[in-house]
Scaffold this motif. Structure first.
Motif, PDB file in Angstrom:
ATOM      1  N   PRO A 207      12.321 -14.237  27.061  1.00  0.00           N
ATOM      2  CA  PRO A 207      12.840 -12.948  27.549  1.00  0.00           C
ATOM      3  C   PRO A 207      11.896 -11.798  27.235  1.00  0.00           C
ATOM      4  O   PRO A 207      11.120 -11.849  26.267  1.00  0.00           O
ATOM      5  N   GLY A 208      11.968 -10.752  28.033  1.00  0.00           N
ATOM      6  CA  GLY A 208      11.160  -9.573  27.802  1.00  0.00           C
ATOM      7  C   GLY A 208      11.568  -8.845  26.533  1.00  0.00           C
ATOM      8  O   GLY A 208      12.745  -8.845  26.160  1.00  0.00           O
ATOM      9  N   GLY A 209      10.603  -8.277  25.855  1.00  0.00           N
ATOM     10  CA  GLY A 209      10.898  -7.456  24.694  1.00  0.00           C
ATOM     11  C   GLY A 209      10.960  -8.174  23.368  1.00  0.00           C
ATOM     12  O   GLY A 209      10.990  -7.511  22.319  1.00  0.00           O
ATOM     13  N   ILE A 210      11.018  -9.495  23.351  1.00  0.00           N
ATOM     14  CA  ILE A 210      11.085 -10.173  22.062  1.00  0.00           C
ATOM     15  C   ILE A 210       9.688 -10.208  21.441  1.00  0.00           C
ATOM     16  O   ILE A 210       8.675 -10.151  22.133  1.00  0.00           O
ATOM     17  N   GLN A 211       9.642 -10.318  20.124  1.00  0.00           N
ATOM     18  CA  GLN A 211       8.367 -10.319  19.421  1.00  0.00           C
ATOM     19  C   GLN A 211       7.649 -11.639  19.657  1.00  0.00           C
ATOM     20  O   GLN A 211       8.211 -12.719  19.477  1.00  0.00           O
ATOM     21  N   VAL A 212       6.386 -11.554  20.032  1.00  0.00           N
ATOM     22  CA  VAL A 212       5.578 -12.734  20.327  1.00  0.00           C
ATOM     23  C   VAL A 212       4.793 -13.129  19.083  1.00  0.00           C
ATOM     24  O   VAL A 212       4.218 -12.263  18.410  1.00  0.00           O
ATOM     25  N   PRO A 213       4.772 -14.420  18.728  1.00  0.00           N
ATOM     26  CA  PRO A 213       3.946 -14.841  17.581  1.00  0.00           C
ATOM     27  C   PRO A 213       2.512 -14.350  17.743  1.00  0.00           C
ATOM     28  O   PRO A 213       1.934 -14.424  18.819  1.00  0.00           O
ATOM     29  N   GLN A 214       1.940 -13.860  16.651  1.00  0.00           N
ATOM     30  CA  GLN A 214       0.635 -13.216  16.710  1.00  0.00           C
ATOM     31  C   GLN A 214      -0.484 -14.163  17.141  1.00  0.00           C
ATOM     32  O   GLN A 214      -1.518 -13.707  17.645  1.00  0.00           O
ATOM     33  N   ASP A 215      -0.320 -15.454  16.941  1.00  0.00           N
ATOM     34  CA  ASP A 215      -1.392 -16.392  17.276  1.00  0.00           C
ATOM     35  C   ASP A 215      -1.323 -16.858  18.731  1.00  0.00           C
ATOM     36  O   ASP A 215      -2.135 -17.680  19.155  1.00  0.00           O
ATOM     37  N   LEU A 216      -0.370 -16.323  19.503  1.00  0.00           N
ATOM     38  CA  LEU A 216      -0.238 -16.721  20.905  1.00  0.00           C
ATOM     39  C   LEU A 216      -0.609 -15.563  21.827  1.00  0.00           C
ATOM     40  O   LEU A 216      -0.439 -14.401  21.493  1.00  0.00           O
ATOM     41  N   ASP A 217      -1.112 -15.934  23.007  1.00  0.00           N
ATOM     42  CA  ASP A 217      -1.420 -14.942  24.038  1.00  0.00           C
ATOM     43  C   ASP A 217      -0.167 -14.658  24.860  1.00  0.00           C
ATOM     44  O   ASP A 217       0.774 -15.466  24.895  1.00  0.00           O
ATOM     45  N   MET A 218      -0.155 -13.512  25.546  1.00  0.00           N
ATOM     46  CA  MET A 218       1.026 -13.133  26.317  1.00  0.00           C
ATOM     47  C   MET A 218       0.618 -12.501  27.645  1.00  0.00           C
ATOM     48  O   MET A 218      -0.324 -11.716  27.716  1.00  0.00           O
ATOM     49  N   ILE A 219       1.322 -12.883  28.697  1.00  0.00           N
ATOM     50  CA  ILE A 219       1.184 -12.279  30.025  1.00  0.00           C
ATOM     51  C   ILE A 219       2.549 -11.736  30.415  1.00  0.00           C
ATOM     52  O   ILE A 219       3.556 -12.456  30.356  1.00  0.00           O
ATOM     53  N   GLN A 220       2.589 -10.470  30.815  1.00  0.00           N
ATOM     54  CA  GLN A 220       3.845  -9.842  31.200  1.00  0.00           C
ATOM     55  C   GLN A 220       4.207 -10.229  32.635  1.00  0.00           C
ATOM     56  O   GLN A 220       3.363 -10.177  33.536  1.00  0.00           O
ATOM     57  N   ALA A 221       5.441 -10.619  32.854  1.00  0.00           N
ATOM     58  CA  ALA A 221       5.953 -10.897  34.195  1.00  0.00           C
ATOM     59  C   ALA A 221       6.911  -9.764  34.558  1.00  0.00           C
ATOM     60  O   ALA A 221       8.018  -9.686  34.025  1.00  0.00           O
ATOM     61  N   PRO A 222       6.491  -8.853  35.436  1.00  0.00           N
ATOM     62  CA  PRO A 222       7.325  -7.671  35.724  1.00  0.00           C
ATOM     63  C   PRO A 222       8.620  -8.041  36.424  1.00  0.00           C
ATOM     64  O   PRO A 222       8.719  -9.073  37.106  1.00  0.00           O
ATOM     65  N   ALA A 223       9.625  -7.199  36.252  1.00  0.00           N
ATOM     66  CA  ALA A 223      10.912  -7.415  36.907  1.00  0.00           C
ATOM     67  C   ALA A 223      10.739  -7.395  38.413  1.00  0.00           C
ATOM     68  O   ALA A 223       9.898  -6.683  38.961  1.00  0.00           O
ATOM     69  N   GLY A 224      11.544  -8.202  39.089  1.00  0.00           N
ATOM     70  CA  GLY A 224      11.479  -8.238  40.542  1.00  0.00           C
ATOM     71  C   GLY A 224      11.933  -9.579  41.083  1.00  0.00           C
ATOM     72  O   GLY A 224      12.565 -10.379  40.386  1.00  0.00           O
ATOM     73  N   GLN A 225      11.591  -9.824  42.339  1.00  0.00           N
ATOM     74  CA  GLN A 225      12.009 -11.046  43.017  1.00  0.00           C
ATOM     75  C   GLN A 225      10.883 -12.076  43.009  1.00  0.00           C
ATOM     76  O   GLN A 225       9.699 -11.731  43.037  1.00  0.00           O
ATOM     77  N   TRP A 226      11.296 -13.333  42.992  1.00  0.00           N
ATOM     78  CA  TRP A 226      10.362 -14.451  42.992  1.00  0.00           C
ATOM     79  C   TRP A 226      10.785 -15.432  44.087  1.00  0.00           C
ATOM     80  O   TRP A 226      11.977 -15.718  44.237  1.00  0.00           O
ATOM     81  N   ALA A 227       9.817 -15.917  44.846  1.00  0.00           N
ATOM     82  CA  ALA A 227      10.069 -17.017  45.784  1.00  0.00           C
ATOM     83  C   ALA A 227       9.723 -18.310  45.062  1.00  0.00           C
ATOM     84  O   ALA A 227       8.626 -18.452  44.519  1.00  0.00           O
ATOM     85  N   VAL A 228      10.666 -19.240  45.062  1.00  0.00           N
ATOM     86  CA  VAL A 228      10.502 -20.493  44.322  1.00  0.00           C
ATOM     87  C   VAL A 228      10.453 -21.649  45.316  1.00  0.00           C
ATOM     88  O   VAL A 228      11.388 -21.851  46.102  1.00  0.00           O
ATOM     89  N   PHE A 229       9.365 -22.409  45.277  1.00  0.00           N
ATOM     90  CA  PHE A 229       9.156 -23.553  46.167  1.00  0.00           C
ATOM     91  C   PHE A 229       9.033 -24.815  45.317  1.00  0.00           C
ATOM     92  O   PHE A 229       8.699 -24.758  44.134  1.00  0.00           O
ATOM     93  N   SER A 230       9.251 -25.960  45.924  1.00  0.00           N
ATOM     94  CA  SER A 230       9.099 -27.219  45.193  1.00  0.00           C
ATOM     95  C   SER A 230       8.222 -28.185  45.977  1.00  0.00           C
ATOM     96  O   SER A 230       8.145 -28.120  47.208  1.00  0.00           O
ATOM     97  N   ALA A 231       7.545 -29.062  45.240  1.00  0.00           N
ATOM     98  CA  ALA A 231       6.673 -30.065  45.849  1.00  0.00           C
ATOM     99  C   ALA A 231       6.712 -31.319  45.002  1.00  0.00           C
ATOM    100  O   ALA A 231       6.762 -31.256  43.772  1.00  0.00           O
ATOM    101  N   SER A 232       6.681 -32.456  45.657  1.00  0.00           N
ATOM    102  CA  SER A 232       6.620 -33.743  44.973  1.00  0.00           C
ATOM    103  C   SER A 232       5.550 -34.606  45.639  1.00  0.00           C
ATOM    104  O   SER A 232       5.401 -34.583  46.855  1.00  0.00           O
ATOM    105  N   GLY A 233       4.793 -35.329  44.804  1.00  0.00           N
ATOM    106  CA  GLY A 233       3.780 -36.209  45.361  1.00  0.00           C
ATOM    107  C   GLY A 233       2.564 -36.289  44.474  1.00  0.00           C
ATOM    108  O   GLY A 233       2.627 -35.969  43.281  1.00  0.00           O
TER     109      GLY A 233
END
Length: 289
Positions: A207-233
């Motif tokens: 979740p957004g806003g929680i404290q991230v362990p200092q030894d890990l990197d972080m990328i922010q995912a901004p609020a909004g809509q996401w299109a979700v697709f699936s693939a198998s093979g």
């Protein structure tokens, strides 16, 4: 989307001898420069900047053969010197200005692109639209080159370098959707040029806003809509085919466009040797016109 791209081509042709500001060209179309550049590159196989360069050099070759002054031609197509123009000319045509003037060629012309949508209708493309609050992607990040087809050895080496115990630790930290270990691509070149550098993160969503362990990197995912697709093979070819299909089939047929943000792959199931897999692809989107 197809109409927007074709109108963009028309505007580019009208301004080949002037400075072209892509943001200004797409603003009146109700789209964004980011989305148009991604769709142009995905559908044409080249960045829009490269297409403009090739079209300019195609027109410049005709001016050269007409006997026009070299410096005037260079300035006309946006180059500050005859030397800079000559380098760009050779890069496109594979021949020098002198060769073309003396022998008439060889010339490697760039035709005007015409985008069209081939509707087959025999393979529905399923997607769901998800509204998400801001969340964080945490894990181990590195810089890798973009590779369109086949496995990316740089990503494979990065994942292999992460201790086994850290994979288990990341799984325990996963506390938001998409769940489980994720493959995250961020800061991707809008033109999607092969070999361009991107940030790859092997990690999980929290979740957004929680404290991230200092030894890990972080990328922010901004609020909004996401299109979700699936693939198998077969992996990763089925996933790469899915990426391509979003550009060639889904976006041109639906009122959504890409927004700036990371793309996320969640591996839901896989063979022990990773030869096949079932994946979800999450792309940040926004409603278009």
């Amino acid at each position: 989307m197809i109409g927007i791209l074709n109108r963009l081509i028309e505007q580019i042709e009208a301004q080949l001898r002037a400075e072209i500001n892509l943001a200004d060209l797409v603003r009146t179309e109700g789209s964004t420069e980011y989305h148009v550049r991604r769709m142009f590159s995905s559908l044409s196989g080249m960045p829009v900047s490269e297409y403009i360069r090739r079209r300019r050099m195609t027109q410049a070759a005709a001016d050269l053969l007409a006997g026009q002054d070299l410096l005037s031609i260079a300035i006309r197509y946006g180059y500050g010197s005859a030397e800079a123009f000559g380098l760009a000319f050779r890069a496109v045509h594979g021949a020098s200005v002198a060769d073309v003037r003396e022998h008439g060629g060889p010339l490697r012309s760039q035709p005007i692109i015409k985008f069209s949508l081939h509707v087959e209708g025999n393979r529905p493309m399923d997607a769901r639209i998800v509204d998400r609050e801001e969340f964080q992607l945490i894990g181990y990040a590195t810089q890798v080159p973009l590779i369109h087809n086949g496995a990316n050895p740089h990503i494979q080496a990065h994942i292999a370098s992460i201790p086994v115990a850290e994979h288990a630790r990341l799984k325990e930290l996963s506390s938001a959707q998409p769940a489980g270990l994720l493959q995250v691509s961020a800061q991707v070149d809008p033109d999607y040029r092969e070999g361009s550098e991107l940030t790859y993160l092997h990690g999980v969503a929290v979740p957004g806003g929680i404290q991230v362990p200092q030894d890990l990197d972080m990328i922010q995912a901004p609020a909004g809509q996401w299109a979700v697709f699936s693939a198998s093979g077969p992996y990763p070819s089925a996933l790469q085919d899915l990426y391509a299909a979003t550009a060639t089939a889904w976006f041109p047929s639906n009122p959504w466009r890409l927004r700036v943000g990371p793309s996320i792959v969640a591996v839901l199931d896989r063979a022990p040797d990773f030869s096949t897999a079932t994946c979800e692809l999450w792309l940040p989107v926004e409603a278009g016109n």
